[in-house]
Design a protein around this motif. Structure first.
Motif, PDB file in Angstrom:
ATOM      1  N   LEU A 104      11.038  -3.576   9.424  1.00 40.09           N
ATOM      2  CA  LEU A 104      10.491  -4.418   8.362  1.00 40.09           C
ATOM      3  C   LEU A 104       9.693  -3.595   7.358  1.00 40.09           C
ATOM      4  O   LEU A 104       9.818  -3.764   6.152  1.00 40.09           O
ATOM      5  CB  LEU A 104       9.580  -5.492   8.966  1.00 40.09           C
ATOM      6  N   LEU A 105       8.859  -2.689   7.882  1.00 40.52           N
ATOM      7  CA  LEU A 105       7.991  -1.914   6.989  1.00 40.52           C
ATOM      8  C   LEU A 105       8.800  -0.945   6.135  1.00 40.52           C
ATOM      9  O   LEU A 105       8.482  -0.716   4.973  1.00 40.52           O
ATOM     10  CB  LEU A 105       6.941  -1.140   7.796  1.00 40.52           C
ATOM     11  N   ILE A 118       9.041  -4.110  13.754  1.00 40.56           N
ATOM     12  CA  ILE A 118       7.955  -3.817  12.813  1.00 40.56           C
ATOM     13  C   ILE A 118       8.317  -2.611  11.958  1.00 40.56           C
ATOM     14  O   ILE A 118       8.176  -2.628  10.726  1.00 40.56           O
ATOM     15  CB  ILE A 118       6.626  -3.577  13.574  1.00 40.56           C
ATOM     16  N   TYR A 148      -1.959  -2.932  18.442  1.00 35.80           N
ATOM     17  CA  TYR A 148      -1.762  -3.976  17.433  1.00 35.80           C
ATOM     18  C   TYR A 148      -2.894  -3.989  16.421  1.00 35.80           C
ATOM     19  O   TYR A 148      -2.689  -4.291  15.250  1.00 35.80           O
ATOM     20  CB  TYR A 148      -1.581  -5.339  18.098  1.00 35.80           C
ATOM     21  N   ILE A 176       8.454 -12.011  -1.643  1.00 39.02           N
ATOM     22  CA  ILE A 176       9.907 -12.152  -1.615  1.00 39.02           C
ATOM     23  C   ILE A 176      10.300 -13.589  -1.288  1.00 39.02           C
ATOM     24  O   ILE A 176      11.188 -14.166  -1.929  1.00 39.02           O
ATOM     25  CB  ILE A 176      10.521 -11.159  -0.603  1.00 39.02           C
ATOM     26  N   LEU A 222      13.671  -0.799  -0.165  1.00 41.50           N
ATOM     27  CA  LEU A 222      14.825  -1.335  -0.878  1.00 41.50           C
ATOM     28  C   LEU A 222      14.444  -2.407  -1.893  1.00 41.50           C
ATOM     29  O   LEU A 222      15.273  -2.822  -2.686  1.00 41.50           O
ATOM     30  CB  LEU A 222      15.828  -1.938   0.121  1.00 41.50           C
ATOM     31  N   VAL A 223      13.180  -2.872  -1.822  1.00 47.84           N
ATOM     32  CA  VAL A 223      12.789  -3.938  -2.739  1.00 47.84           C
ATOM     33  C   VAL A 223      12.231  -3.326  -4.018  1.00 47.84           C
ATOM     34  O   VAL A 223      11.193  -2.679  -3.979  1.00 47.84           O
ATOM     35  CB  VAL A 223      11.708  -4.830  -2.088  1.00 47.84           C
ATOM     36  N   THR A 257      -1.798  -2.650   8.055  1.00 50.75           N
ATOM     37  CA  THR A 257      -0.521  -2.411   7.382  1.00 50.75           C
ATOM     38  C   THR A 257       0.298  -3.698   7.329  1.00 50.75           C
ATOM     39  O   THR A 257       0.922  -4.000   6.314  1.00 50.75           O
ATOM     40  CB  THR A 257       0.268  -1.317   8.122  1.00 50.75           C
ATOM     41  N   LEU A 258       0.267  -4.457   8.440  1.00 50.44           N
ATOM     42  CA  LEU A 258       1.039  -5.703   8.458  1.00 50.44           C
ATOM     43  C   LEU A 258       0.477  -6.721   7.465  1.00 50.44           C
ATOM     44  O   LEU A 258       1.228  -7.466   6.843  1.00 50.44           O
ATOM     45  CB  LEU A 258       1.062  -6.285   9.879  1.00 50.44           C
ATOM     46  N   PHE A 262      -4.317  -1.360  15.304  1.00 46.27           N
ATOM     47  CA  PHE A 262      -3.980  -0.282  14.368  1.00 46.27           C
ATOM     48  C   PHE A 262      -2.896  -0.708  13.389  1.00 46.27           C
ATOM     49  O   PHE A 262      -2.829  -0.214  12.272  1.00 46.27           O
ATOM     50  CB  PHE A 262      -3.524   0.960  15.142  1.00 46.27           C
ATOM     51  N   LEU A 263      -2.011  -1.598  13.856  1.00 45.72           N
ATOM     52  CA  LEU A 263      -0.925  -2.032  12.981  1.00 45.72           C
ATOM     53  C   LEU A 263      -1.366  -3.128  12.014  1.00 45.72           C
ATOM     54  O   LEU A 263      -0.769  -3.309  10.956  1.00 45.72           O
ATOM     55  CB  LEU A 263       0.231  -2.565  13.825  1.00 45.72           C
ATOM     56  N   MET A 274      24.101  -1.257  -3.803  1.00 49.08           N
ATOM     57  CA  MET A 274      23.963  -0.452  -2.592  1.00 49.08           C
ATOM     58  C   MET A 274      25.160  -0.632  -1.665  1.00 49.08           C
ATOM     59  O   MET A 274      25.737   0.346  -1.180  1.00 49.08           O
ATOM     60  CB  MET A 274      22.686  -0.851  -1.875  1.00 49.08           C
ATOM     61  N   TYR A 284       4.727  -7.882   0.187  1.00 52.20           N
ATOM     62  CA  TYR A 284       6.187  -7.831   0.304  1.00 52.20           C
ATOM     63  C   TYR A 284       6.759  -9.149   0.800  1.00 52.20           C
ATOM     64  O   TYR A 284       7.514  -9.814   0.097  1.00 52.20           O
ATOM     65  CB  TYR A 284       6.624  -6.676   1.214  1.00 52.20           C
ATOM     66  N   PHE A 294      17.101  -8.205  -7.790  1.00 56.18           N
ATOM     67  CA  PHE A 294      17.167  -7.916  -6.364  1.00 56.18           C
ATOM     68  C   PHE A 294      18.610  -7.947  -5.866  1.00 56.18           C
ATOM     69  O   PHE A 294      19.072  -7.015  -5.193  1.00 56.18           O
ATOM     70  CB  PHE A 294      16.305  -8.955  -5.621  1.00 56.18           C
ATOM     71  N   THR A 324      11.074  -2.129   3.033  1.00 55.93           N
ATOM     72  CA  THR A 324      10.392  -2.390   1.766  1.00 55.93           C
ATOM     73  C   THR A 324      10.814  -1.400   0.683  1.00 55.93           C
ATOM     74  O   THR A 324      10.687  -1.674  -0.495  1.00 55.93           O
ATOM     75  CB  THR A 324       8.865  -2.287   1.917  1.00 55.93           C
ATOM     76  N   ILE A 347       3.197   3.909  16.042  1.00 56.50           N
ATOM     77  CA  ILE A 347       4.664   3.818  16.087  1.00 56.50           C
ATOM     78  C   ILE A 347       5.263   5.115  16.626  1.00 56.50           C
ATOM     79  O   ILE A 347       6.224   5.115  17.386  1.00 56.50           O
ATOM     80  CB  ILE A 347       5.224   3.481  14.687  1.00 56.50           C
ATOM     81  N   ILE A 370       4.338   2.045   0.972  1.00 53.43           N
ATOM     82  CA  ILE A 370       4.280   1.900   2.426  1.00 53.43           C
ATOM     83  C   ILE A 370       5.423   2.666   3.085  1.00 53.43           C
ATOM     84  O   ILE A 370       5.212   3.492   3.970  1.00 53.43           O
ATOM     85  CB  ILE A 370       4.330   0.406   2.832  1.00 53.43           C
ATOM     86  N   PHE A 373       1.709  -5.703   4.165  1.00 54.63           N
ATOM     87  CA  PHE A 373       3.134  -6.043   4.101  1.00 54.63           C
ATOM     88  C   PHE A 373       3.314  -7.527   3.801  1.00 54.63           C
ATOM     89  O   PHE A 373       4.106  -7.907   2.940  1.00 54.63           O
ATOM     90  CB  PHE A 373       3.805  -5.665   5.424  1.00 54.63           C
ATOM     91  N   PHE A 376       8.141  -5.396  20.020  1.00 50.90           N
ATOM     92  CA  PHE A 376       8.412  -5.578  18.575  1.00 50.90           C
ATOM     93  C   PHE A 376       8.253  -4.304  17.768  1.00 50.90           C
ATOM     94  O   PHE A 376       8.201  -4.342  16.549  1.00 50.90           O
ATOM     95  CB  PHE A 376       7.526  -6.675  17.963  1.00 50.90           C
ATOM     96  N   SER A 401      -0.999   3.060  11.546  1.00 44.53           N
ATOM     97  CA  SER A 401       0.232   2.393  11.986  1.00 44.53           C
ATOM     98  C   SER A 401       1.316   3.418  12.318  1.00 44.53           C
ATOM     99  O   SER A 401       2.045   3.254  13.299  1.00 44.53           O
ATOM    100  CB  SER A 401       0.712   1.388  10.935  1.00 44.53           C
TER     101      SER A 401
END
Lengths: 298, 299
Positions: free
Chosen positions: A131-132, A128, B18, B36, A137-138, B24-25, B20-21, B285, B32, B278, A135, A117, A172, B28, A124, A113
């Motif tokens: 968003l990644l 993306i 896409y 959340i 901050l969480v 990871t997505l 490749f992504l 911050m 995550y 959270f 994380t 990038i 990540i 996520f 997008f 990824s």
């Protein structure tokens, strides 16, 4: 780099080109204070560990009687007993297996990824990436219940694979920072040339870019491995049986396991702590640089 | 907004990009995004983990009301307040001081920098265990040192009030290497010309440090404050493996309460605590960002 510093009207330069300031009384006082602070930092950082290692060679009576004394002899009996009796081998193997497999798989996936990038434009992309990386901050602990339930529902509670899955996602954002900037620093022309030569998308990634990004991959890998090797929170929540226990979790059961044999407790603690220190020593500079780097970006 | 131009090469590779992504997505989404969303919604429901979450429109804050009635909650907020205060002053102060000292590049500075990192590369669980031994009443390092002066000294640090609060504090107080490293990075980036200009104007060494270096490091010090407070919000091992929140609730923390609620099958309550952690993190911050003017350009 040579630079000029004026101290009491005199320009003083050291033999190595570094600036050496003249030793005035004020400077001497300053140096004494500075070294006192630095010495204190070194003592609180390694003192506890040195004390633990020392104590692992002492008898129970010596630990209780004179906590500061040096060990009389270096005998490794306690280590033998820890490894022999305390299923230490199982825990160590679990830790190695889970931490290394999750690191290798995650680094390959995150390299993929980060690579697209860094190298391509596509719809997008920015969304993306944001968003990644957000994380970071969480705080990990806020996702406790959802992750706990997820692993339960996948029937992976108390399995090594469950922990492997959780650790895949452990860093990540920080890995993405390191890997993306690494891929971005590889000249784009290389990709064009390799595609003209007929290498496809996958070969360009795997055979041209991956080898060139090896410093970043190494750094991200070391950081991730250390994190996963040391992880306690999710490991303690998601495993229950000794067969799937990792080293950090095993620490909590030391008291019962060794029935207050302190020598063995200290030996076991040494065995848990040392691998992390050794791995860190191997990649000290990179670890420090990227810890500072990703903290600032976050 | 300017339209992004996609080259021919880009377009040809869209499907593969896409692909490749995708892994990871998926990670996520699983670890995550979905967690959340779940925390956000179920924090306002009663949920035992077996039956589906129940939302009561007349009482959406049921978990938060229950929280305030929980005996460990107020102590954990109080502890968080004091620990945050100690973190942003003493802890960040120590880290910054060491950063400034290391920037002088005195003999041995690289060694100190390397060694200071060691407590951070060790499992926090192991570090908590080590501190449990250091603060042990009978053979602990600390009582041993004190006994050389006062032979009858016997404080059981993690199990007595008010010693326990300070025992927990000392497990993290000095270990500010992250602050040191980011401050050091900022200091190294200060252009030498600024110092030379100040010297021509007759500024002394101390003046340079206070009037040039310190203000120019405000971003890294601000980041240090944020990081050190958020680690206090999430602190778990340091408590769970030592005092377990006791004596009484003297050393209770939010993360310990969260795990306790999960073990009690009160998932709604657990997520209310998570949501609180959270929100605290985000507030800290934003606030520190404001106070340290971290979005304004430094130079």
């Amino acid at each position: 780099m040579s630079q000029k510093v004026i101290v009491n009207g005199k320009k003083v330069k050291g033999s190595d080109g570094n600036v050496k300031k003249a030793l005035t009384p004020g400077r001497v006082l300053y140096l004494i204070c500075a070294y006192a602070v630095l010495l204190f930092i070194v003592l609180v950082s390694v003192g506890p560990i040195v004390w633990v290692i020392m104590s692992s060679f002492k008898s129970n009576a010596a630990i209780l009687g004179s906590p500061f004394s040096l060990p009389d002899t270096f005998n490794f009996d306690a280590y033998g007993k820890v490894i022999g009796q305390f299923s230490f081998g199982t825990y160590a193997l679990n830790s190695v297996l889970i931490a290394s497999s999750s690191t290798v798989v995650a680094i390959v996936l995150l390299s993929m990824s980060s690579y697209v990038i860094a190298k391509y434009n596509f719809p997008f992309k920015n969304l993306i990436y944001v968003l990644l990386t957000v994380t970071l901050l969480v705080p990990g602990h806020t996702k406790t219940q959802p992750i706990f339930s997820l692993i339960m529902n996948l029937n992976l509670y108390d399995t090594k694979f469950g922990l492997f899955l959780v650790y895949l996602s452990s860093s990540i954002a920080s890995s993405l920072f390191i890997l993306r900037s690494n891929f971005a620093s590889i000249p784009k022309e290389l990709n064009e040339a390799s595609e003209i030569d007929g290498a496809g998308f996958f070969r360009t990634f795997w055979q041209i870019n991956m080898p060139l990004a090896k410093t970043g991959i190494f750094t991200a890998g070391i950081l991730m491995f250390l994190g996963n090797w040391n992880e306690y929170y999710f490991a303690s929540l998601l495993t229950s049986s000794p067969a799937n226990r990792t080293l950090p979790v095993s620490l909590a059961s030391f008291n019962q396991a060794f029935s207050y044999d302190y020598t063995r407790m200290f030996a076991a603690l040494t065995l848990v702590v040392l691998p992390g220190i050794i791995i860190y020593m191997l990649a000290q500079e990179q670890v420090q640089a990227s810890v500072a780097g990703s903290a600032v970006k976050g | 907004m300017a339209r992004v131009q996609y080259s021919k090469l880009d377009r040809r590779h869209f499907p593969k990009i896409y692909l490749f992504l995708l892994p990871t997505l998926i990670l996520f989404a699983m670890f995550y995004l979905w967690p959340i969303i779940q925390v956000l919604f179920t924090a306002f429901t009663k949920w035992d983990g077996f039956n589906s979450p129940k939302f009561d429109i007349s009482n959406p804050f049921v978990n938060f009301l229950q929280l305030f009635k929980m005996r460990g909650f107020m102590p954990s907020l109080k502890n968080l307040f004091w620990w945050s205060l100690i973190a942003m002053t003493l802890h960040v102060g120590i880290g910054t001081l060491v950063g400034f000292l290391l920037a002088q590049k005195l003999k041995g500075w690289k060694f100190v920098r390397a060694v200071f990192m060691i407590p951070n590369v060790i499992s926090s669980a192991a570090w908590a265990m080590i501190y449990r031994f250091i603060f042990n009443k009978d053979f602990g390092l600390l009582n041993g040192i004190i006994r050389t002066v006062n032979p009858n000294f016997a404080v059981n640090w993690f199990y007595e009030s008010p010693a326990a609060f300070w025992a927990i504090t000392f497990t993290w107080l000095f270990y500010a290497v992250i602050v040191t490293l980011i401050v050091l990075a900022d200091l190294m980036a200060i252009p030498q010309e600024l110092h030379e200009a100040a010297e021509i104007d007759g500024a002394s060494g101390w003046k340079k440090t206070l009037k040039i270096d310190l203000p120019l490091c405000r971003n890294s010090i601000g980041t240090g404050v944020i990081l050190s407070i958020t680690s206090r919000i999430a602190m778990y091992e340091n408590i769970a493996l030592t005092s377990r929140g006791g004596p009484g609730n003297d050393t209770m923390g939010l993360a310990v309460l969260l795990v306790k609620s999960i073990n009690d099958y009160n998932y709604g309550l657990a997520n209310a605590i998570a949501l609180m952690m959270f929100v605290f993190g985000i507030l800290v911050m934003l606030l520190i960002n404001r106070v340290f003017r971290m979005n304004d350009p430094v130079y």
